[in-house]
Motif scaffolding. Structure first.
Motif, PDB file in Angstrom:
ATOM      1  N   ALA A   1       0.449   4.082  -2.861  1.00 22.84           N
ATOM      2  CA  ALA A   1       0.772   5.614  -2.394  1.00 22.84           C
ATOM      3  C   ALA A   1       1.143   5.957  -2.338  1.00 22.84           C
ATOM      4  O   ALA A   1       0.883   7.531  -3.587  1.00 22.84           O
ATOM      5  CB  ALA A   1      -0.266   5.910  -0.780  1.00 22.84           C
ATOM      6  N   ALA A   2       2.983   6.245  -2.441  1.00 21.30           N
ATOM      7  CA  ALA A   2       3.756   6.579  -3.060  1.00 21.30           C
ATOM      8  C   ALA A   2       3.363   6.806  -4.909  1.00 21.30           C
ATOM      9  O   ALA A   2       3.771   8.142  -5.133  1.00 21.30           O
ATOM     10  CB  ALA A   2       4.988   6.374  -3.148  1.00 21.30           C
ATOM     11  N   ILE A   3       3.477   6.112  -5.883  1.00 13.60           N
ATOM     12  CA  ILE A   3       3.899   5.818  -7.629  1.00 13.60           C
ATOM     13  C   ILE A   3       2.919   6.419  -7.842  1.00 13.60           C
ATOM     14  O   ILE A   3       2.418   7.486  -8.839  1.00 13.60           O
ATOM     15  CB  ILE A   3       3.550   4.549  -7.543  1.00 13.60           C
TER      16      ILE A   3
ATOM     17  N   GLY B   1      -3.370   9.780  -3.828  1.00 14.44           N
ATOM     18  CA  GLY B   1      -2.587   9.045  -3.213  1.00 14.44           C
ATOM     19  C   GLY B   1      -2.465   8.130  -2.045  1.00 14.44           C
ATOM     20  O   GLY B   1      -2.528   6.751  -1.907  1.00 14.44           O
ATOM     21  N   ILE B   2      -2.860   8.337  -1.085  1.00 14.92           N
ATOM     22  CA  ILE B   2      -3.103   8.114  -0.054  1.00 14.92           C
ATOM     23  C   ILE B   2      -4.663   6.996   0.466  1.00 14.92           C
ATOM     24  O   ILE B   2      -4.866   6.367   0.455  1.00 14.92           O
ATOM     25  CB  ILE B   2      -3.277   8.933   1.322  1.00 14.92           C
TER      26      ILE B   2
ATOM     27  N   ALA C   1       0.714   9.228  -5.971  1.00 13.74           N
ATOM     28  CA  ALA C   1       0.543  10.976  -5.635  1.00 13.74           C
ATOM     29  C   ALA C   1       2.102  11.348  -6.525  1.00 13.74           C
ATOM     30  O   ALA C   1       1.565  12.204  -7.456  1.00 13.74           O
ATOM     31  CB  ALA C   1       1.409  10.633  -4.458  1.00 13.74           C
TER      32      ALA C   1
ATOM     33  N   PRO D   1       1.072  -1.146  -0.158  1.00 15.19           N
ATOM     34  CA  PRO D   1       0.060  -0.284  -0.032  1.00 15.19           C
ATOM     35  C   PRO D   1       1.222   1.037  -0.013  1.00 15.19           C
ATOM     36  O   PRO D   1       0.254   2.506  -0.497  1.00 15.19           O
ATOM     37  CB  PRO D   1      -0.265  -0.089   1.549  1.00 15.19           C
ATOM     38  N   ALA D   2       1.730   1.502   0.947  1.00 18.46           N
ATOM     39  CA  ALA D   2       3.205   2.646   1.181  1.00 18.46           C
ATOM     40  C   ALA D   2       3.097   2.410  -0.584  1.00 18.46           C
ATOM     41  O   ALA D   2       3.331   3.854  -0.976  1.00 18.46           O
ATOM     42  CB  ALA D   2       3.964   2.319   1.434  1.00 18.46           C
TER      43      ALA D   2
ATOM     44  N   ALA E   1      -5.294  -1.131   0.994  1.00 17.80           N
ATOM     45  CA  ALA E   1      -4.718  -2.046   2.097  1.00 17.80           C
ATOM     46  C   ALA E   1      -5.806  -2.794   2.225  1.00 17.80           C
ATOM     47  O   ALA E   1      -5.931  -3.868   2.742  1.00 17.80           O
ATOM     48  CB  ALA E   1      -4.238  -0.880   2.903  1.00 17.80           C
TER      49      ALA E   1
ATOM     50  N   GLY F   1      -3.998   4.282  -1.634  1.00 20.06           N
ATOM     51  CA  GLY F   1      -2.936   3.172  -0.810  1.00 20.06           C
ATOM     52  C   GLY F   1      -3.768   2.595  -0.495  1.00 20.06           C
ATOM     53  O   GLY F   1      -4.145   0.778   0.313  1.00 20.06           O
ATOM     54  N   TRP F   2      -4.601   3.492   0.673  1.00 22.25           N
ATOM     55  CA  TRP F   2      -6.078   2.844   1.281  1.00 22.25           C
ATOM     56  C   TRP F   2      -6.556   1.743   0.925  1.00 22.25           C
ATOM     57  O   TRP F   2      -6.552   0.743   1.585  1.00 22.25           O
ATOM     58  CB  TRP F   2      -6.838   3.374   1.752  1.00 22.25           C
TER      59      TRP F   2
END
Lengths: 108, 237
Positions: free
Chosen positions: B196-198, B223-224, B200, B192-193, B231, B227-228
């Motif tokens: 989120a990074a890619i 991104g968050i 964003a 998920p991190a 997750a 990613g959420w």
């Protein structure tokens, strides 16, 4: 407003705001046991998302125009590798700067 | 939590905290230097640079604020951007709270000032390590905060003093995203991190022309969210 004035406004407001964020849960630690589980994931995703959103435009379109194969994207890729293997801030910055400098000379 | 937590030696705990942080300050020094150089680049002086380092005490937010001020961004945009970057400390505060709930409120409010990425990492690792000897948590926390704070202030001053002496050919502005890369990598702890990074990164590049630097918070937010979702889906399977 001069930049100095703007800087002090930012310092004051961000300083107080950041302190409040830092103190948030610590201030009520004796009353609130823990952060609700469902909010933990989005909080953990703040650092990777915010940092990636700061890095990508600075690397890929520093002057506004998109540039994917220039000196900076390649140097950033090298820095990413160094950060991954060494976890060293200093090594990452030095290799990234050296790569950017070298590639700018090389690519013109 | 051991029952004799208050009976532990404060001085030894303070020293243990200092020892735990010292190696990390080596990595912080160049970051602080850049914070000083960035102040000079933005047309500011030593007072403003140190003002940032003492009162904000957060590298990524300081560097981004200085960069935005140097590009004459509206003051509200600078403030909002810096606060969004520092919102991650909510997570540190929440994570440390149960570990420090036995302290007086005054000590918790005092300690909050020094809560940084590094102090959090060093203290939470020690507090949760049952193999190591227990420490007085308040003094260990202060001990770990002290060298970080001192190095950060000295490096900032060094950056302001040395800033003008750096040759023009060295692209110092590029040191900012490079420093952020070294912070990003340790945060990529799971899928998920990474997602989120890619996400964003892609949104931030596409949305970069949006006014008032609003592409950055928009990209971070999307991104968050993505990613959420990843997750939550992983949690179900």
């Amino acid at each position: 407003m001069s930049r100095v004035t703007i800087a002090w406004i930012v310092i004051a407001v961000v300083g107080v705001g950041t302190y409040l964020v830092r103190a948030s849960f610590l201030a009520v630690a004796d009353r609130v046991a823990a952060i609700p589980a469902r909010w933990r994931t989005p909080l953990q995703l703040i650092p990777p998302a915010v940092l990636a959103a700061l890095i990508a435009p600075a690397v890929l379109r520093p002057d506004g125009a998109l540039n994917v194969v220039g000196a900076r994207p390649l140097a950033a890729l090298a820095a990413l590798g160094v950060a991954w293997w060494t976890r060293s801030v200093l090594a990452t910055i030095l290799v990234g700067l050296a790569a950017a400098l070298g590639l700018e000379l090389l690519l013109g | 939590m051991p029952p004799d937590l208050h009976a532990l030696d404060p001085a030894a705990s303070l020293r243990a905290g200092v020892r735990a942080m010292l190696p990390i300050t080596v990595g912080i020094a160049p970051f602080g230097l850049i914070a000083g150089v960035a102040a000079t680049d933005a047309g500011l002086g030593l007072a403003e640079a140190v003002g940032f380092s003492v009162l904000v005490l957060a590298g990524a937010a300081q560097l981004t604020s200085l960069d935005l001020i140097g590009r004459d961004t509206p003051v509200l945009v600078v403030i909002a951007t810096a606060l969004i970057i520092n919102l991650r400390m909510l997570m540190y505060s929440a994570s440390l709270a149960p570990e420090l709930s036995h302290l007086s409120r005054a000590r918790r409010l005092l300690g909050s000032y020094w809560l940084t990425d590094q102090t959090y990492a060093v203290t939470i690792i020690r507090f949760r390590d049952v193999e190591q000897a227990p420490v007085d948590r308040f003094w260990f926390y202060l001990g770990s905060a002290l060298p970080l704070w001192v190095v950060w202030q000295l490096a900032t001053i060094g950056g302001v003093v040395a800033g003008g002496a750096v040759p023009e050919a060295i692209p110092l502005g590029f040191a900012l995203p490079l420093a952020f890369i070294s912070l990003l990598v340790p945060s990529l702890t799971d899928r998920p991190a990474v997602v989120a990074a890619i996400t964003a990164a892609v949104v931030a590049v596409v949305a970069a022309p949006l006014p008032a630097n609003s592409g950055m918070p928009l990209a971070a937010f999307i991104g968050i969210l993505v990613g959420w979702v990843v997750a939550l889906r992983r949690g179900r399977t």
